[in-house]
Design a protein around this motif. Sequence first.
Motif, PDB file in Angstrom:
ATOM      1  N   UNK A 161      47.817  37.551  43.729  1.00 16.47           N
ATOM      2  CA  UNK A 161      48.555  38.777  43.401  1.00 16.47           C
ATOM      3  C   UNK A 161      47.788  39.646  42.414  1.00 16.47           C
ATOM      4  N   UNK A 162      46.474  39.709  42.610  1.00 14.97           N
ATOM      5  CA  UNK A 162      45.606  40.550  41.797  1.00 14.97           C
ATOM      6  C   UNK A 162      44.730  41.356  42.763  1.00 14.97           C
ATOM      7  N   UNK A 163      45.343  42.227  43.577  1.00 16.75           N
ATOM      8  CA  UNK A 163      44.606  42.891  44.649  1.00 16.75           C
ATOM      9  C   UNK A 163      43.376  43.651  44.154  1.00 16.75           C
ATOM     10  N   UNK A 164      42.329  43.567  44.948  1.00 15.08           N
ATOM     11  CA  UNK A 164      41.128  44.352  44.687  1.00 15.08           C
ATOM     12  C   UNK A 164      41.537  45.823  44.734  1.00 15.08           C
ATOM     13  N   UNK A 213      37.028  38.510  36.646  1.00 20.30           N
ATOM     14  CA  UNK A 213      38.191  38.772  35.800  1.00 20.30           C
ATOM     15  C   UNK A 213      39.346  37.840  36.187  1.00 20.30           C
ATOM     16  N   UNK A 214      39.532  37.604  37.469  1.00 22.39           N
ATOM     17  CA  UNK A 214      40.571  36.677  37.924  1.00 22.39           C
ATOM     18  C   UNK A 214      40.264  35.266  37.444  1.00 22.39           C
ATOM     19  N   UNK A 215      39.029  34.844  37.609  1.00 27.90           N
ATOM     20  CA  UNK A 215      38.618  33.495  37.196  1.00 27.90           C
ATOM     21  C   UNK A 215      38.808  33.326  35.689  1.00 27.90           C
ATOM     22  N   UNK A 216      38.405  34.333  34.932  1.00 24.85           N
ATOM     23  CA  UNK A 216      38.540  34.264  33.476  1.00 24.85           C
ATOM     24  C   UNK A 216      40.006  34.265  33.035  1.00 24.85           C
ATOM     25  N   UNK A 217      40.842  35.003  33.739  1.00 19.79           N
ATOM     26  CA  UNK A 217      42.239  35.167  33.312  1.00 19.79           C
ATOM     27  C   UNK A 217      43.136  33.985  33.664  1.00 19.79           C
ATOM     28  N   UNK A 218      42.795  33.243  34.702  1.00 19.47           N
ATOM     29  CA  UNK A 218      43.690  32.198  35.195  1.00 19.47           C
ATOM     30  C   UNK A 218      43.164  30.803  34.887  1.00 19.47           C
ATOM     31  N   UNK A 219      44.078  29.891  34.730  1.00 20.30           N
ATOM     32  CA  UNK A 219      43.722  28.476  34.602  1.00 20.30           C
ATOM     33  C   UNK A 219      43.377  27.932  35.984  1.00 20.30           C
ATOM     34  N   UNK A 220      42.578  26.890  36.027  1.00 19.92           N
ATOM     35  CA  UNK A 220      42.188  26.322  37.311  1.00 19.92           C
ATOM     36  C   UNK A 220      43.380  25.822  38.126  1.00 19.92           C
ATOM     37  N   UNK A 221      44.466  25.495  37.478  1.00 22.88           N
ATOM     38  CA  UNK A 221      45.636  25.032  38.224  1.00 22.88           C
ATOM     39  C   UNK A 221      46.623  26.169  38.518  1.00 22.88           C
ATOM     40  N   UNK A 222      46.214  27.419  38.279  1.00 22.21           N
ATOM     41  CA  UNK A 222      47.074  28.561  38.589  1.00 22.21           C
ATOM     42  C   UNK A 222      47.346  28.603  40.090  1.00 22.21           C
ATOM     43  N   UNK A 223      48.602  28.810  40.481  1.00 18.98           N
ATOM     44  CA  UNK A 223      48.939  28.798  41.901  1.00 18.98           C
ATOM     45  C   UNK A 223      48.565  30.087  42.612  1.00 18.98           C
ATOM     46  N   UNK A 224      48.236  29.940  43.875  1.00 19.31           N
ATOM     47  CA  UNK A 224      47.962  31.067  44.746  1.00 19.31           C
ATOM     48  C   UNK A 224      48.518  30.778  46.125  1.00 19.31           C
ATOM     49  N   UNK A 225      48.436  31.790  46.986  1.00 18.93           N
ATOM     50  CA  UNK A 225      48.979  31.653  48.336  1.00 18.93           C
ATOM     51  C   UNK A 225      48.016  32.283  49.331  1.00 18.93           C
TER      52      UNK A 225
END
Length: 193
Positions: free
Chosen positions: A64-67, A108-120
């Motif tokens: 949910x972080x669209x380009x 920026x997404x990688x830096x902002x989220x934890x490795x266990x952050x959920x995605x779909x």
Amino acid sequence: MIDDHAKSRLHHDLRWIREAVLAKLDGLGEYDVRRPLTATGTNLLGLVKHLALWEARYFGDVFDRPFPEPLPRWDDEAQQDADMWATEHETRAEIVDRYRRVWQHSDATIDALALDAPGHVPWWPRPEVTLFDILVHILTETSRHAGHADILREQLDGAVGDDGADADRDAAFWADRRAEIERAARAARPEAR
């Protein structure tokens, strides 16, 4: 919980392999970066375009972080495989610059989220994922396409490697190496025994 060291290492490797892919374009003219070198049309600039599109989707829409730039829909049949080659209206600079902007967005997404952050990932059979899953997936896919780029570049002008380690090996060295491998391949045939 996967630790920050793992995240840092995976991210570092992704940054390195991205640069290796782009380095395969260095010193080549427009025709050579676009030229289809396999029966399916695989070409260097198309690989870069493909990587940009899918990395933008995976580190963007999945979390949910669209380009911020328009992307074709992933389920648009008319656009299927259009990301694997560049039209005559798309410039190398546009494609490379877009890839670099995708890197910034992904980083920026990688830096902002934890490795266990959920995605779909709606196009996967098991769509519930984590940042770790996607980081490994994109690192794997980028490495896979970097290998394709290695072979394409070697076909174009004989350039090999990505770190200059083979710079002292000339055409005669590679001709001898190829002949040695050819002799071994012929000797391994059942009829040669």
